[in-house]
Design a protein around this motif. Sequence first.
Motif, PDB file in Angstrom:
ATOM      1  N   VAL A  22       0.849  -1.201   0.000  1.00  0.00           N
ATOM      2  CA  VAL A  22       0.000   0.000   0.000  1.00  0.00           C
ATOM      3  C   VAL A  22       0.882   1.249   0.000  1.00  0.00           C
ATOM      4  CG1 VAL A  22      -1.656   1.361   1.355  1.00  0.00           C
ATOM      5  CG2 VAL A  22      -2.007  -1.098   1.057  1.00  0.00           C
ATOM      6  N   LEU A  23       1.870   1.289   0.862  1.00  0.00           N
ATOM      7  CA  LEU A  23       2.751   2.465   0.945  1.00  0.00           C
ATOM      8  C   LEU A  23       3.436   2.741  -0.390  1.00  0.00           C
ATOM      9  CD1 LEU A  23       4.461   1.994   4.432  1.00  0.00           C
ATOM     10  CD2 LEU A  23       2.576   3.535   3.827  1.00  0.00           C
ATOM     11  N   ASN A  24       3.810   1.685  -1.101  1.00  0.00           N
ATOM     12  CA  ASN A  24       4.511   1.853  -2.371  1.00  0.00           C
ATOM     13  C   ASN A  24       3.652   2.485  -3.462  1.00  0.00           C
ATOM     14  OD1 ASN A  24       7.133   0.986  -1.772  1.00  0.00           O
ATOM     15  ND2 ASN A  24       6.499  -1.144  -1.872  1.00  0.00           N
ATOM     16  N   ARG A  25       2.375   2.602  -3.242  1.00  0.00           N
ATOM     17  CA  ARG A  25       1.492   3.244  -4.227  1.00  0.00           C
ATOM     18  C   ARG A  25       1.618   4.764  -4.228  1.00  0.00           C
ATOM     19  NH1 ARG A  25      -3.922   0.256  -2.406  1.00  0.00           N
ATOM     20  NH2 ARG A  25      -3.120  -1.873  -2.489  1.00  0.00           N
ATOM     21  N   ASN A  26       2.180   5.323  -3.157  1.00  0.00           N
ATOM     22  CA  ASN A  26       2.247   6.777  -3.058  1.00  0.00           C
ATOM     23  C   ASN A  26       3.536   7.182  -2.348  1.00  0.00           C
ATOM     24  OD1 ASN A  26       1.819   9.504  -2.791  1.00  0.00           O
ATOM     25  ND2 ASN A  26      -0.288   9.301  -2.107  1.00  0.00           N
ATOM     26  N   TYR A  27       4.627   7.192  -3.105  1.00  0.00           N
ATOM     27  CA  TYR A  27       5.933   7.482  -2.523  1.00  0.00           C
ATOM     28  C   TYR A  27       6.034   8.859  -1.892  1.00  0.00           C
ATOM     29  CZ  TYR A  27       8.438   3.412  -4.232  1.00  0.00           C
ATOM     30  OH  TYR A  27       8.881   2.137  -4.431  1.00  0.00           O
ATOM     31  N   PHE A  28       5.421   9.851  -2.485  1.00  0.00           N
ATOM     32  CA  PHE A  28       5.691  11.225  -2.058  1.00  0.00           C
ATOM     33  C   PHE A  28       4.758  11.738  -0.967  1.00  0.00           C
ATOM     34  CE2 PHE A  28       7.519  10.754  -6.271  1.00  0.00           C
ATOM     35  CZ  PHE A  28       8.834  11.032  -5.957  1.00  0.00           C
ATOM     36  N   THR A  32      -2.041   8.058   5.823  1.00  0.00           N
ATOM     37  CA  THR A  32      -2.281   8.069   7.263  1.00  0.00           C
ATOM     38  C   THR A  32      -2.521   6.620   7.696  1.00  0.00           C
ATOM     39  OG1 THR A  32      -4.686   8.243   7.085  1.00  0.00           O
ATOM     40  CG2 THR A  32      -3.430  10.324   7.110  1.00  0.00           C
ATOM     41  N   PRO A  33      -2.331   6.313   8.977  1.00  0.00           N
ATOM     42  CA  PRO A  33      -2.644   4.961   9.433  1.00  0.00           C
ATOM     43  C   PRO A  33      -4.091   4.562   9.129  1.00  0.00           C
ATOM     44  CG  PRO A  33      -1.315   6.076  11.073  1.00  0.00           C
ATOM     45  CD  PRO A  33      -1.679   7.107  10.025  1.00  0.00           C
ATOM     46  N   THR A  34      -5.011   5.510   9.234  1.00  0.00           N
ATOM     47  CA  THR A  34      -6.416   5.220   8.936  1.00  0.00           C
ATOM     48  C   THR A  34      -6.590   4.838   7.466  1.00  0.00           C
ATOM     49  OG1 THR A  34      -7.138   6.728  10.670  1.00  0.00           O
ATOM     50  CG2 THR A  34      -8.760   6.173   8.983  1.00  0.00           C
ATOM     51  N   GLU A  35      -5.912   5.548   6.576  1.00  0.00           N
ATOM     52  CA  GLU A  35      -5.998   5.217   5.139  1.00  0.00           C
ATOM     53  C   GLU A  35      -5.410   3.833   4.862  1.00  0.00           C
ATOM     54  OE1 GLU A  35      -5.757   9.698   3.204  1.00  0.00           O
ATOM     55  OE2 GLU A  35      -3.883   8.643   3.686  1.00  0.00           O
ATOM     56  N   ALA A  46      -3.193  -2.784  14.736  1.00  0.00           N
ATOM     57  CA  ALA A  46      -2.306  -3.655  13.962  1.00  0.00           C
ATOM     58  C   ALA A  46      -1.505  -2.830  12.961  1.00  0.00           C
ATOM     59  CB  ALA A  46      -3.106  -4.739  13.248  1.00  0.00           C
ATOM     60  N   ILE A  47      -2.158  -1.866  12.308  1.00  0.00           N
ATOM     61  CA  ILE A  47      -1.472  -1.000  11.341  1.00  0.00           C
ATOM     62  C   ILE A  47      -0.306  -0.290  12.028  1.00  0.00           C
ATOM     63  CG2 ILE A  47      -1.680   1.121   9.951  1.00  0.00           C
ATOM     64  CD1 ILE A  47      -2.898  -1.411   8.667  1.00  0.00           C
ATOM     65  N   ASN A  48      -0.545   0.261  13.203  1.00  0.00           N
ATOM     66  CA  ASN A  48       0.529   0.958  13.925  1.00  0.00           C
ATOM     67  C   ASN A  48       1.698   0.020  14.211  1.00  0.00           C
ATOM     68  OD1 ASN A  48      -0.599   3.563  14.000  1.00  0.00           O
ATOM     69  ND2 ASN A  48      -1.955   2.939  15.657  1.00  0.00           N
ATOM     70  N   SER A  49       1.419  -1.212  14.567  1.00  0.00           N
ATOM     71  CA  SER A  49       2.466  -2.187  14.831  1.00  0.00           C
ATOM     72  C   SER A  49       3.239  -2.505  13.547  1.00  0.00           C
ATOM     73  CB  SER A  49       1.843  -3.460  15.404  1.00  0.00           C
ATOM     74  OG  SER A  49       2.821  -4.458  15.546  1.00  0.00           O
ATOM     75  N   TYR A  50       2.521  -2.733  12.450  1.00  0.00           N
ATOM     76  CA  TYR A  50       3.176  -3.064  11.176  1.00  0.00           C
ATOM     77  C   TYR A  50       3.993  -1.879  10.662  1.00  0.00           C
ATOM     78  CZ  TYR A  50      -0.249  -6.875  11.318  1.00  0.00           C
ATOM     79  OH  TYR A  50      -1.000  -7.950  11.701  1.00  0.00           O
TER      80      TYR A  50
END
Length: 104
Positions: A22-28, A32-35, A46-50
Amino acid sequence: MANTNQPRMSNSAVKVFKVLDVLNRNYFHGYTPTEIAEETGFNLSAINSYVNTLIEAGYAERIQETGRIRPGLSKFARIAVQILNAMQTAEQQVAGLKQRMNRG
């Protein structure tokens, strides 16, 4: 029937990689953790841990101005340079083989 001789990746490792995808879809601009939670279907804790795992390993970073999370640009730049160097080495090896074949 599953092959029991092959090692299985841990479930949490698979989830960390899914967050990284997911992060790699938007490098710049990052996410947010919610997104990230919305994209993956994982709960926010879990997102915060990952994300913390990815940050600690250098594969993600928090954008100071916005607090959003994005891929660790320096880590991926180093990986890109390593790939480029490996490709250049392979090209040199192929060129050397071609030269030897043309002489023979």
